[in-house]
Design an enzyme around this catalytic site. Structure first.
Site, PDB file in Angstrom:
ATOM      1  N   TYR A 186      16.289  29.626   8.607  1.00 19.69           N
ATOM      2  CA  TYR A 186      15.146  30.392   9.104  1.00 19.69           C
ATOM      3  C   TYR A 186      15.135  30.457  10.626  1.00 19.69           C
ATOM      4  CZ  TYR A 186      13.055  30.479   4.452  1.00 19.69           C
ATOM      5  OH  TYR A 186      12.807  30.701   3.121  1.00 19.69           O
ATOM      6  N   LYS A 219       0.843  -1.197   0.000  1.00 18.70           N
ATOM      7  CA  LYS A 219       0.000   0.000   0.000  1.00 18.70           C
ATOM      8  C   LYS A 219       0.880   1.250   0.000  1.00 18.70           C
ATOM      9  CE  LYS A 219      -0.411  -0.042   5.045  1.00 18.70           C
ATOM     10  NZ  LYS A 219      -1.335  -0.092   6.199  1.00 18.70           N
TER      11      LYS A 219
END
Length: 357
Positions: free
Chosen positions: A255, A35
């Site tokens: 950042y 999956k």
């Protein structure tokens, strides 16, 4: 030219990990769980490597159809079953098997009782409390399926909630007892064991085992590494340094200047960020390999780049190879540092990242 970040998929590792499943459950058929695009490894690439498995399990109907159209003849199981009655014609046409886990699915099967022939995995909610009929509902659901001429073969299944936790063996024992009581003395094929149960509970192996994460080289067990289990990483995410900055004491990087240098140091800027699937919440200290040597992430992960400490790797520079996880840098170790699981990192690989074999 493409960016240097890529996911290298190792089919041989998938094959070896499948062999480990068989070593632990030699009398069971294997339903390889592929999956989520085979946990990020690529559906058809993984299916080819795992072609010796007797079955495949996934969620998406279109992916199941792709497998059949690619020539795979094994059992292909839809783990969440079907969502609409119109899907049943596709399931029959492509000879797919389906999980049945709620009354609405029984009703849809009843509506096609004279127009289909289907193999069904009937799911018991033995304690996971996610999908499945309760122990009270289960006998009637089973009789309903047995009376439906559209249903050819019935396999009984459940799913364990705590098989990976060594201090929760009582939970597994309770679920196993619940399943055995609900199944009664009926002889029907059974499927219970996920990766953790394959490794820890041979009494749960039954007719079908359903390995998932262990096939991809990640450990399903909290206190046992993939290496200790003999599993090999099937995905290695690598990149290169694209810039080097020299920081002075108290200089920040990235950042928010979430990391500041305590002394003069070199920092490598790596092509790879959260838009590629690297976890944004990975903190300073998350391990990484540069030129095959361990170092650490520093500062905040940005969309397209991250920063690595080059203090102890003096010969590293622009173009130096970086391994974010995979061979030599276990995905489970990176995930643990980032406060998540290897499952999430593997499945989060972004479409823009090139996959190579």
């Amino acid at each position: 030219m493409s960016r240097p970040i890529q996911a290298l998929i190792d089919p041989a590792a998938l094959e070896r990990n499948l062999a480990i499943v068989r070593r632990h459950a030699p009398r069971s058929r294997v339903m390889a769980v592929i999956k989520a695009d085979a946990y990020g490894h690529g559906l058809l690439c993984a299916a080819e490597a795992l072609a010796e498995a007797e079955g495949f399990a996934l969620l998406e109907l279109d992916a199941a159809v792709r497998l059949r159209e690619a020539g795979y003849r094994q059992t292909i199981l839809l783990l969440e079953g079907f969502f609409d009655i119109d899907e049943l014609s596709w399931i029959e046409q492509y000879r797919l098997s389906t999980v049945v886990h709620h009354p609405e699915q029984l009703a849809m099967l009843e509506a096609v009782r004279r127009r289909a022939t289907l193999d069904v995995f009937l799911k018991l909610n033995s304690g996971m409390n996610r999908l499945g009929f309760t122990p009270t509902e289960f006998p009637a659901a089973l009789e309903h399926l047995k009376a439906n001429p559209a249903v050819r073969q019935i396999t009984l299944m459940t799913h364990f909630a705590c098989a990976d936790e060594p201090d929760r063996n009582d939970s597994i024992a309770a679920q196993l007892q619940c399943f055995n009581l609900a199944a009664g003395g009926r002889y029907m094929p059974r499927s219970l064991a996920n990766s953790a149960a394959i490794l820890r509970f041979p009494e749960a192996h039954a007719d079908w085992v359903r390995p998932g994460i262990m096939l991809y080289g990640s450990s399903p067990l909290a206190h046992t590494t993939a290496e200790q289990l003999g599993l090999q990483p099937a995905m290695t995410v690598s990149s290169r340094i694209i810039s080097v900055q020299t920081l002075r004491p108290n200089d920040g990087v990235g950042y928010g200047h979430a990391f500041r240098a305590g002394s003069s140091m070199r920092v490598g800027i790596v092509a790879g960020g959260y838009a590629d699937g690297y976890p944004r919440h990975a903190p300073t200290g998350t391990p990484v390999l540069v030129k095959g040597r361990r170092t650490r992430i520093v500062g905040r992960i940005s969309m397209d780049m991250l920063h690595v400490d080059l203090s102890e790797i003096e010969d590293a520079g622009v173009g130096s190879p970086v391994t974010l996880w995979g061979r030599g840098m276990p995905v489970d170790e990176v995930a643990r540092a980032a406060g998540t699981l290897g499952y999430e990192l593997l499945c989060a690989i972004a479409p823009r990242m090139q996959r190579v074999t």
